[in-house]
Design an enzyme around this catalytic site. Structure first.
Site, PDB file in Angstrom:
ATOM      1  N   PHE A  74      21.075   4.566 -51.608  1.00 58.18           N
ATOM      2  CA  PHE A  74      20.222   3.742 -50.893  1.00 58.18           C
ATOM      3  C   PHE A  74      18.901   3.620 -51.410  1.00 58.18           C
ATOM      4  O   PHE A  74      18.390   4.839 -51.300  1.00 58.18           O
ATOM      5  CB  PHE A  74      20.064   3.686 -49.386  1.00 58.18           C
ATOM      6  CG  PHE A  74      21.517   3.278 -48.950  1.00 58.18           C
ATOM      7  CD1 PHE A  74      22.007   2.211 -48.559  1.00 58.18           C
ATOM      8  CD2 PHE A  74      22.174   4.608 -48.530  1.00 58.18           C
ATOM      9  CE1 PHE A  74      23.145   2.191 -47.873  1.00 58.18           C
ATOM     10  CE2 PHE A  74      23.403   4.529 -48.139  1.00 58.18           C
ATOM     11  CZ  PHE A  74      23.953   3.271 -47.571  1.00 58.18           C
ATOM     12  N   MET A 107      12.782   8.480 -53.263  1.00 59.12           N
ATOM     13  CA  MET A 107      13.083   7.994 -52.341  1.00 59.12           C
ATOM     14  C   MET A 107      14.409   7.662 -51.850  1.00 59.12           C
ATOM     15  O   MET A 107      14.529   7.071 -50.840  1.00 59.12           O
ATOM     16  CB  MET A 107      11.940   7.337 -51.664  1.00 59.12           C
ATOM     17  CG  MET A 107      11.751   5.902 -52.073  1.00 59.12           C
ATOM     18  SD  MET A 107      12.575   4.512 -51.253  1.00 59.12           S
ATOM     19  CE  MET A 107      13.759   4.235 -52.386  1.00 59.12           C
ATOM     20  N   PRO A 108      15.100   7.913 -52.767  1.00 59.01           N
ATOM     21  CA  PRO A 108      16.622   7.333 -52.463  1.00 59.01           C
ATOM     22  C   PRO A 108      17.034   8.109 -51.023  1.00 59.01           C
ATOM     23  O   PRO A 108      16.895   9.316 -51.046  1.00 59.01           O
ATOM     24  CB  PRO A 108      17.526   7.661 -53.647  1.00 59.01           C
ATOM     25  CG  PRO A 108      16.746   7.638 -54.862  1.00 59.01           C
ATOM     26  CD  PRO A 108      15.381   8.286 -54.188  1.00 59.01           C
ATOM     27  N   LEU A 109      17.814   7.521 -50.532  1.00 61.41           N
ATOM     28  CA  LEU A 109      18.524   8.076 -49.387  1.00 61.41           C
ATOM     29  C   LEU A 109      20.266   8.165 -49.915  1.00 61.41           C
ATOM     30  O   LEU A 109      20.560   7.080 -50.124  1.00 61.41           O
ATOM     31  CB  LEU A 109      18.642   7.250 -47.871  1.00 61.41           C
ATOM     32  CG  LEU A 109      19.658   7.393 -46.761  1.00 61.41           C
ATOM     33  CD1 LEU A 109      19.333   9.105 -46.309  1.00 61.41           C
ATOM     34  CD2 LEU A 109      19.406   6.463 -45.782  1.00 61.41           C
ATOM     35  N   PHE A 138      16.266  13.006 -49.614  1.00 62.31           N
ATOM     36  CA  PHE A 138      16.907  12.591 -48.163  1.00 62.31           C
ATOM     37  C   PHE A 138      18.260  12.279 -48.498  1.00 62.31           C
ATOM     38  O   PHE A 138      18.899  11.498 -49.149  1.00 62.31           O
ATOM     39  CB  PHE A 138      16.287  11.136 -47.862  1.00 62.31           C
ATOM     40  CG  PHE A 138      14.735  11.264 -47.563  1.00 62.31           C
ATOM     41  CD1 PHE A 138      14.365  11.596 -46.586  1.00 62.31           C
ATOM     42  CD2 PHE A 138      13.993  10.919 -48.743  1.00 62.31           C
ATOM     43  CE1 PHE A 138      12.805  11.717 -46.290  1.00 62.31           C
ATOM     44  CE2 PHE A 138      12.654  11.001 -48.514  1.00 62.31           C
ATOM     45  CZ  PHE A 138      11.988  11.230 -47.360  1.00 62.31           C
TER      46      PHE A 138
END
Length: 135
Positions: A69, A1-3, A38
């Protein structure tokens, strides 16, 4: 789920390859699902990217700025492994090692909303991902 935010100059014509290389490295090192992706990729005038050497004694020619992030919990060694994997995969698509600049920002499950104005990790709509692997 890193952005992941990726900025590079418009002189680079391989945005998709750069994006794929970074994502593939994250999937490999962090063991996240392939569709857990993402990214915001921005191609901009080279004059809008300033990335000097921070006193390390080398010159950048066409930097690729990467901001990751993600949730906290991964070991320093795992992060080092990620940086090395990103650099290796970017080298394979024509980005020199000195042109890879990574900023890494950690946060917690309360810091994410994937839509509808809710923090899905807190509401239970999504399971909080584990930080594994840590090697």
């Amino acid at each position: 789920m890193p952005l992941v935010r990726i900025d590079h100059s418009d002189a680079r014509s391989n945005s998709q390859e750069i994006s794929e290389a970074i994502h593939d490295a994250i999937v490999e090192v962090y063991g996240i699902p392939v569709r857990d992706r993402f990214q915001v990729v921005t191609s901009r005038s080279a004059t809008t990217i300033i990335a000097e050497d921070a006193g390390l004694g080398f010159d950048r020619t066409d930097p690729v700025i990467i901001q990751i992030f993600t949730q906290r919990g991964r070991s320093d060694q795992t992060k080092q492994n990620l940086y090395a994997e990103i650099a290796a995969r970017l080298a394979a698509v024509g980005v020199a090692g000195e042109d890879v600049f990574i900023g890494y920002v950690e946060n917690g499950p309360q810091d994410w909303s994937f839509g509808f104005g809710r923090a899905q990790y807190l509401t239970g709509e999504l399971a909080v991902p584990s930080a594994a692997p840590t090697a």
